[in-house]
Design an enzyme around this catalytic site. Structure first.
Site, PDB file in Angstrom:
ATOM      1  N   PRO A   2       6.087 -13.147   0.031  1.00 35.84           N
ATOM      2  CA  PRO A   2       5.760 -12.175  -0.987  1.00 35.84           C
ATOM      3  C   PRO A   2       5.298 -12.826  -2.274  1.00 35.84           C
ATOM      4  O   PRO A   2       5.978 -13.680  -2.836  1.00 35.84           O
ATOM      5  CB  PRO A   2       7.079 -11.443  -1.200  1.00 35.84           C
ATOM      6  CG  PRO A   2       8.128 -12.290  -0.581  1.00 35.84           C
ATOM      7  CD  PRO A   2       7.515 -13.473   0.002  1.00 35.84           C
ATOM      8  N   GLU A   3       4.146 -12.416  -2.717  1.00 35.49           N
ATOM      9  CA  GLU A   3       3.646 -12.796  -4.034  1.00 35.49           C
ATOM     10  C   GLU A   3       3.657 -11.529  -4.881  1.00 35.49           C
ATOM     11  O   GLU A   3       4.201 -10.514  -4.452  1.00 35.49           O
ATOM     12  CB  GLU A   3       2.238 -13.393  -3.899  1.00 35.49           C
ATOM     13  CG  GLU A   3       2.191 -14.550  -2.888  1.00 35.49           C
ATOM     14  CD  GLU A   3       0.820 -15.168  -2.727  1.00 35.49           C
ATOM     15  OE1 GLU A   3       0.042 -15.151  -3.692  1.00 35.49           O
ATOM     16  OE2 GLU A   3       0.524 -15.658  -1.634  1.00 35.49           O
TER      17      GLU A   3
END
Length: 274
Positions: A2-3
């Site tokens: 996840p960014e």
DNA sequence: CCGGAGACCTGATAGC
DNA sequence: TGCTATCAGGTCTCCG
């Protein structure tokens, strides 16, 4: 995994827990479990508190309560936060479950690179995970001036520069490649050689790749799901990441893959020349 | 200050 | 089927 766009997607789908009271806290205990989490006692300080807000800075999620405490969550590579019915079977690698009446908020993380903490909200700026972070990638502060000024003394590559969370919070390996492609900048270029004009391009590109991904619920390459368990659609809309050997969407040149600091980087050798 | 390598973990996948 | 090797969205620390 996840960014910023993925974590923001999780944040948005977590909003329904606002107003819920934390009736119970379960954690997976010692031993073969998450490396980065506080003692059970600290987690249990959340019991009885009501969730009042779900915030995000970079890749960190912050759940505020009506008490003085907040819960910090970083998803690492494989972390998931899910809202589920209280009776739903527990996912594998579940490390924390907040009981919210009929529902639970469950954190699972196969690779255990994630982080959980409970902290005193008044001391938020001092939290060791949050203190070093630069402005969030969707904030107006991430602009040409910031990127130009903060790149002046850096001899590192642009790839390393945009991944540096103390400059911009939220850019990860996928969107680093994507943003540099959009800005037509070579990932191996030295940061201090960034021109003022390119700094403008880069600031705009970062915002654009984030918004582009956010509109599609984030990028799911294998693990990412939001708090409802829904995968993101953005993997089909990436311009260069994971597309080595395919045609550049702008100029049709074959996209290349290289490695910077042990991490894959994708770029177009023809149109990323600045 | 920088980059590189290795560590931290598990699971998916490709190749033999 | 099963083995091995490789790779993965993140960060941290040690080393040169």
């Amino acid at each position: 995994m996840p960014e910023l766009p993925e974590v923001e997607t999780v944040r948005r789908t977590l909003l329904p827990v606002i107003g819920a009271r934390i009736a119970s806290v379960w954690d997976s205990g010692k031993g073969l479990h998450m490396a980065r989490r506080p003692p059970r006692k600290k987690l249990q300080q959340l019991i009885g508190a009501q969730i009042t807000a779900v915030r995000r800075h970079g890749k960190y999620l912050l759940l505020d309560t009506d008490g003085t405490k907040s819960l910090l969550v970083h998803l690492g590579m494989t972390g998931r936060l899910r809202i589920q019915p209280a009776r739903a079977p527990q996912a594998s690698h579940t490390h924390l479950v907040l009981g919210l009446g009929k529902r639970v908020l469950a954190f699972s993380d196969a690779r255990r690179f994630g982080q959980i903490d409970v902290f005193e909200r008044a001391d938020e700026r001092l939290h060791p995970a949050l203190a070093p972070l630069g402005p969030d990638g969707l904030e107006p502060g991430v602009d040409a001036d910031l990127l130009y000024a903060s790149s002046r003394k850096r001899r590192s590559t642009l790839k390393a520069f945009v991944l540096d969370q103390s400059v911009i919070a939220g850019v990860g390996n996928i969107y680093a490649s994507e943003a540099l492609w959009r800005a037509r900048l070579r990932p191996s270029k030295r940061a201090h050689r960034l021109t003022a004009a390119s700094a403008r391009e880069l600031a705009a590109a970062i915002r654009e790749v984030f918004e582009h991904a956010l509109e599609r619920g984030g990028t799911t390459l294998s693990d990412f799901v939001d708090a409802d368990g829904t995968a993101g659609e953005n993997a089909d809309y990436l311009w260069v990441y994971d597309r080595a050997g395919q045609a550049c969407p702008r100029c049709q040149t074959v996209i290349k893959r290289t490695v910077h600091q042990g991490r894959a980087t994708y770029y177009c050798p023809t149109c990323q020349t600045a």
